[in-house]
Design an enzyme around this catalytic site. Structure first.
Site, PDB file in Angstrom:
ATOM      1  N   GLU A 154     -28.577 -57.523 -24.365  1.00 15.56           N
ATOM      2  CA  GLU A 154     -28.431 -58.894 -23.858  1.00 15.56           C
ATOM      3  C   GLU A 154     -26.984 -59.228 -23.499  1.00 15.56           C
ATOM      4  O   GLU A 154     -26.719 -60.234 -22.840  1.00 15.56           O
ATOM      5  CB  GLU A 154     -28.991 -59.903 -24.878  1.00 15.56           C
ATOM      6  CG  GLU A 154     -28.136 -60.169 -26.092  1.00 15.56           C
ATOM      7  CD  GLU A 154     -28.226 -59.123 -27.201  1.00 15.56           C
ATOM      8  OE1 GLU A 154     -27.664 -59.376 -28.280  1.00 15.56           O
ATOM      9  OE2 GLU A 154     -28.855 -58.051 -26.988  1.00 15.56           O
ATOM     10  N   CYS A 194     -29.558 -53.802 -32.542  1.00 18.22           N
ATOM     11  CA  CYS A 194     -28.424 -53.810 -33.483  1.00 18.22           C
ATOM     12  C   CYS A 194     -28.928 -53.732 -34.937  1.00 18.22           C
ATOM     13  O   CYS A 194     -29.521 -52.733 -35.325  1.00 18.22           O
ATOM     14  CB  CYS A 194     -27.520 -55.011 -33.228  1.00 18.22           C
ATOM     15  SG  CYS A 194     -25.904 -54.859 -34.031  1.00 18.22           S
ATOM     16  N   HIS A 244     -26.025 -54.072 -27.755  1.00 14.80           N
ATOM     17  CA  HIS A 244     -26.664 -55.345 -27.418  1.00 14.80           C
ATOM     18  C   HIS A 244     -27.020 -55.360 -25.933  1.00 14.80           C
ATOM     19  O   HIS A 244     -26.154 -55.638 -25.098  1.00 14.80           O
ATOM     20  CB  HIS A 244     -25.716 -56.508 -27.733  1.00 14.80           C
ATOM     21  CG  HIS A 244     -25.551 -56.741 -29.186  1.00 14.80           C
ATOM     22  ND1 HIS A 244     -26.424 -57.510 -29.927  1.00 14.80           N
ATOM     23  CD2 HIS A 244     -24.629 -56.280 -30.074  1.00 14.80           C
ATOM     24  CE1 HIS A 244     -26.045 -57.522 -31.195  1.00 14.80           C
ATOM     25  NE2 HIS A 244     -24.961 -56.780 -31.305  1.00 14.80           N
TER      26      HIS A 244
END
Length: 196
Positions: A180, A77, A178
């Site tokens: 994650e 990001c 992202h």
């Protein structure tokens, strides 16, 4: 494998740690220069604003450290945007690892909100970072600025216009989304990065 997450004032570090734990990997969170340089792999996360993040990196000499790393590095990001040459966000000169410029989304109509928040598909996938990942997989995005398409683009997303949602040059990789927070697709991308 020694995996380091760079600690600075714009990290979304906790969610990255949780995602790594889910795939059985532990990481050290640090801003210690020697520890970062010694690491086998480095993750450079980020959520926040470009100019204050760059100021922090410079004050702590992390800008020079990051640019000179030889091991695989993954920017996430804002981390990816800071690896570019320049960001329109508060007129910020960035690390210059990638030649791309980061620009603000300017939708032509009112139906697209800025920032882009939510799931979007990624395509034109290149490099081992996306091994075994199907074209048009969905990943999770939160951003109001984007890197244009360029010679370092290794994945594309389309919001307002097509743009780079992943970049690669030498040992440096960056993703705008992202991983994650991107469920199975993100998990696979993190595993691929760890096996580079």
């Amino acid at each position: 494998m020694d995996l380091v997450i760079i600690k600075y004032n714009a990290g979304n570090i906790q969610s990255v740690l949780y995602a790594l734990e889910r795939i059985g990997v532990n990481a050290v969170v640090t801003d210690d220069v020697e520890q970062i340089q010694r690491a086998g792999k480095v993750i450079f996360p980020g959520v926040g604003e470009a100019s204050s993040a760059m100021r922090y990196l410079k004050e702590h000499k992390l800008d020079t450290v990051i640019k000179n790393l030889q091991q695989p590095v993954l920017g996430i990001c804002l981390g990816m945007q800071l690896m570019c040459a320049y960001s329109e966000e508060n007129d910020t000169t960035c690390l210059g690892i990638f030649d791309e410029h980061v620009k603000k989304f300017t939708p032509k109509t009112g139906d697209l909100k800025v920032p882009q928040i939510g799931w979007n598909n990624i395509f034109n996938l290149k490099t081992k970072l996306f091994s075994d990942l199907p074209e048009n997989s969905y990943c999770y995005f939160v951003h109001g600025y984007y890197a244009a398409l360029g010679e370092h683009t290794i994945a594309t997303a389309d919001y307002v216009q097509p743009y780079s949602c992943a970049l690669h040059k030498d040992n440096f990789y960056g993703v705008q989304f992202h991983p994650e927070k991107s469920a199975k697709a993100g998990e696979l991308i993190l595993k691929n990065f760890l096996s580079l």
